[in-house]
Design a protein around this motif. Structure first.
Motif, PDB file in Angstrom:
ATOM      1  N   UNK A   1       8.025   0.929  -6.930  1.00 60.48           N
ATOM      2  CA  UNK A   1       7.686   2.254  -6.401  1.00 60.48           C
ATOM      3  C   UNK A   1       6.780   2.118  -5.173  1.00 60.48           C
ATOM      4  N   UNK A   2       7.071   2.853  -4.125  1.00 58.15           N
ATOM      5  CA  UNK A   2       6.302   2.723  -2.882  1.00 58.15           C
ATOM      6  C   UNK A   2       4.906   3.330  -2.990  1.00 58.15           C
ATOM      7  N   UNK A   3       4.638   4.102  -4.045  1.00 54.33           N
ATOM      8  CA  UNK A   3       3.277   4.604  -4.255  1.00 54.33           C
ATOM      9  C   UNK A   3       2.300   3.449  -4.444  1.00 54.33           C
ATOM     10  N   UNK A   4       2.791   2.354  -5.048  1.00 50.69           N
ATOM     11  CA  UNK A   4       1.912   1.217  -5.329  1.00 50.69           C
ATOM     12  C   UNK A   4       1.409   0.547  -4.059  1.00 50.69           C
ATOM     13  N   UNK A   5       2.274   0.129  -3.119  1.00 51.89           N
ATOM     14  CA  UNK A   5       1.742  -0.466  -1.882  1.00 51.89           C
ATOM     15  C   UNK A   5       0.928   0.527  -1.062  1.00 51.89           C
ATOM     16  N   UNK A   6       1.302   1.809  -1.109  1.00 54.09           N
ATOM     17  CA  UNK A   6       0.512   2.805  -0.369  1.00 54.09           C
ATOM     18  C   UNK A   6      -0.927   2.835  -0.876  1.00 54.09           C
ATOM     19  N   UNK A   7      -1.102   2.843  -2.193  1.00 54.01           N
ATOM     20  CA  UNK A   7      -2.449   2.859  -2.766  1.00 54.01           C
ATOM     21  C   UNK A   7      -3.200   1.569  -2.453  1.00 54.01           C
ATOM     22  N   UNK A   8      -2.489   0.446  -2.489  1.00 53.32           N
ATOM     23  CA  UNK A   8      -3.140  -0.837  -2.218  1.00 53.32           C
ATOM     24  C   UNK A   8      -3.611  -0.925  -0.772  1.00 53.32           C
TER      25      UNK A   8
ATOM     26  N   UNK B   1      -4.154   1.642   1.235  1.00 51.85           N
ATOM     27  CA  UNK B   1      -5.195   2.662   1.409  1.00 51.85           C
ATOM     28  C   UNK B   1      -6.539   2.150   0.919  1.00 51.85           C
ATOM     29  N   UNK B   2      -6.534   1.368  -0.164  1.00 49.42           N
ATOM     30  CA  UNK B   2      -7.780   0.808  -0.677  1.00 49.42           C
ATOM     31  C   UNK B   2      -8.411  -0.177   0.293  1.00 49.42           C
ATOM     32  N   UNK B   3      -7.577  -1.012   0.924  1.00 47.18           N
ATOM     33  CA  UNK B   3      -8.083  -1.972   1.904  1.00 47.18           C
ATOM     34  C   UNK B   3      -8.616  -1.242   3.136  1.00 47.18           C
ATOM     35  N   UNK B   4      -7.879  -0.228   3.590  1.00 47.20           N
ATOM     36  CA  UNK B   4      -8.294   0.533   4.766  1.00 47.20           C
ATOM     37  C   UNK B   4      -9.594   1.295   4.499  1.00 47.20           C
TER      38      UNK B   4
ATOM     39  N   UNK C   1     -11.268   2.611  10.143  1.00 42.70           N
ATOM     40  CA  UNK C   1      -9.823   2.469  10.059  1.00 42.70           C
ATOM     41  C   UNK C   1      -9.175   3.728   9.492  1.00 42.70           C
ATOM     42  N   UNK C   2      -7.960   3.993   9.934  1.00 38.80           N
ATOM     43  CA  UNK C   2      -7.194   5.133   9.446  1.00 38.80           C
ATOM     44  C   UNK C   2      -5.776   4.675   9.138  1.00 38.80           C
ATOM     45  N   UNK C   3      -5.237   5.157   8.027  1.00 39.82           N
ATOM     46  CA  UNK C   3      -3.879   4.790   7.624  1.00 39.82           C
ATOM     47  C   UNK C   3      -2.921   5.936   7.906  1.00 39.82           C
ATOM     48  N   UNK C   4      -1.827   5.614   8.597  1.00 38.80           N
ATOM     49  CA  UNK C   4      -0.746   6.567   8.842  1.00 38.80           C
ATOM     50  C   UNK C   4       0.474   6.060   8.073  1.00 38.80           C
TER      51      UNK C   4
ATOM     52  N   UNK D   1     -10.318  -5.132  14.949  1.00 40.80           N
ATOM     53  CA  UNK D   1     -11.705  -5.563  14.771  1.00 40.80           C
ATOM     54  C   UNK D   1     -12.711  -4.460  15.109  1.00 40.80           C
ATOM     55  N   UNK D   2     -12.306  -3.476  15.885  1.00 40.98           N
ATOM     56  CA  UNK D   2     -13.180  -2.350  16.201  1.00 40.98           C
ATOM     57  C   UNK D   2     -12.648  -1.035  15.642  1.00 40.98           C
ATOM     58  N   UNK D   3     -11.809  -1.144  14.644  1.00 41.78           N
ATOM     59  CA  UNK D   3     -11.236   0.044  14.044  1.00 41.78           C
ATOM     60  C   UNK D   3      -9.986   0.508  14.760  1.00 41.78           C
ATOM     61  N   UNK D   4      -9.362   1.541  14.213  1.00 44.67           N
ATOM     62  CA  UNK D   4      -8.146   2.069  14.812  1.00 44.67           C
ATOM     63  C   UNK D   4      -7.228   2.641  13.758  1.00 44.67           C
ATOM     64  N   UNK D   5      -5.959   2.712  14.089  1.00 46.46           N
ATOM     65  CA  UNK D   5      -4.964   3.313  13.215  1.00 46.46           C
ATOM     66  C   UNK D   5      -3.924   2.276  12.807  1.00 46.46           C
ATOM     67  N   UNK D   6      -3.692   2.189  11.520  1.00 43.55           N
ATOM     68  CA  UNK D   6      -2.637   1.332  10.994  1.00 43.55           C
ATOM     69  C   UNK D   6      -1.487   2.244  10.559  1.00 43.55           C
TER      70      UNK D   6
END
Length: 212
Positions: free
Chosen positions: A78-85, A87-90, A96-99, A127-132
């Motif tokens: 299920x793709x919910x699992x990698x999304x949560x993982x 998001x936790x790292x971000x 950092x921001x997750x898109x 290294x200075x933040x941004x969007x993933x």
């Protein structure tokens, strides 16, 4: 040629390296707490311990699926699992921001591994933040994955790029380059491929993995 055992050892080294900071913070926090008597400082110590424990747990869950056999060897995850993982790292870095742009309810297990490892490479480059930005789509015959890391400073180690495109010298394989090397091996084993492009504004990585 690097053996499976050597690659596993390098991935373990990378995991240990990334876990050293949050686990060390836990140890330091416990030492401070043992000597601290001021209620406000003790409260602050508990907050830091909770934060370090959360980061440690998030990283372990991430690496368990990115490197290991979490969930067994089934065909789909299920793709919910990698999304949560991810998001936790971000969330561990407020800059950092997750898109998240994955609409598929499930993806093949190899695609999930590639997605997680490319996302981790993207996070490391900001290294200075941004969007993933993370996207993936199952097109029937193949799963396509795209990861874009953009920010004020994108720092990308050239040896990781060489690991992705297959030009890495054996002597350059290390805990730092092992995840990218694993991504390339995994995509090639399935008859697919991985690419990357680097500019002053963004690092873009993509992979195609045939299904079945």
């Amino acid at each position: 040629m690097t053996s499976a055992t050597d690659l596993a050892a390098l991935l373990c080294s990378r995991l240990c390296h990334d876990m050293l900071s949050p686990v060390g913070a836990l140890s330091n926090g416990l030492e401070l707490l043992a000597d601290e008597k001021d209620p406000e400082m003790r409260r602050r110590c508990f907050e830091l311990l909770e934060q370090s424990a959360r980061i440690s747990a998030d990283k372990l869950k991430f690496f368990r699926l990115a490197y290991g056999a979490a969930g067994g060897f089934g065909d789909a995850v299920p793709t919910d699992e990698p999304r949560e993982l991810i998001a936790g790292i971000v969330a561990a870095n407020e800059r950092l921001q997750l898109d998240w742009a994955v609409t598929e309810p499930t993806l093949p297990k190899p695609a999930i591994k590639v997605l997680l490892n490319l996302a981790a490479i993207g996070v490391d480059s900001l290294v200075r933040g941004g969007v993933l930005a993370v996207g993936a789509e199952n097109r029937g015959r193949a799963t396509e994955i795209a990861v874009r890391a953009s920010g004020p400073k994108v720092a990308f180690d050239g040896t990781i790029g060489k690991a992705l495109d297959g030009s890495l010298d054996e002597a350059e394989l290390s805990g730092r380059t092992a995840p990218a090397h694993m991504v390339r091996l995994l995509t090639e084993e399935l008859g697919g491929g991985v690419q990357y492009a680097l500019s002053g504004e963004a690092l873009i990585m993509g992979a195609v993995l045939p299904n079945g």
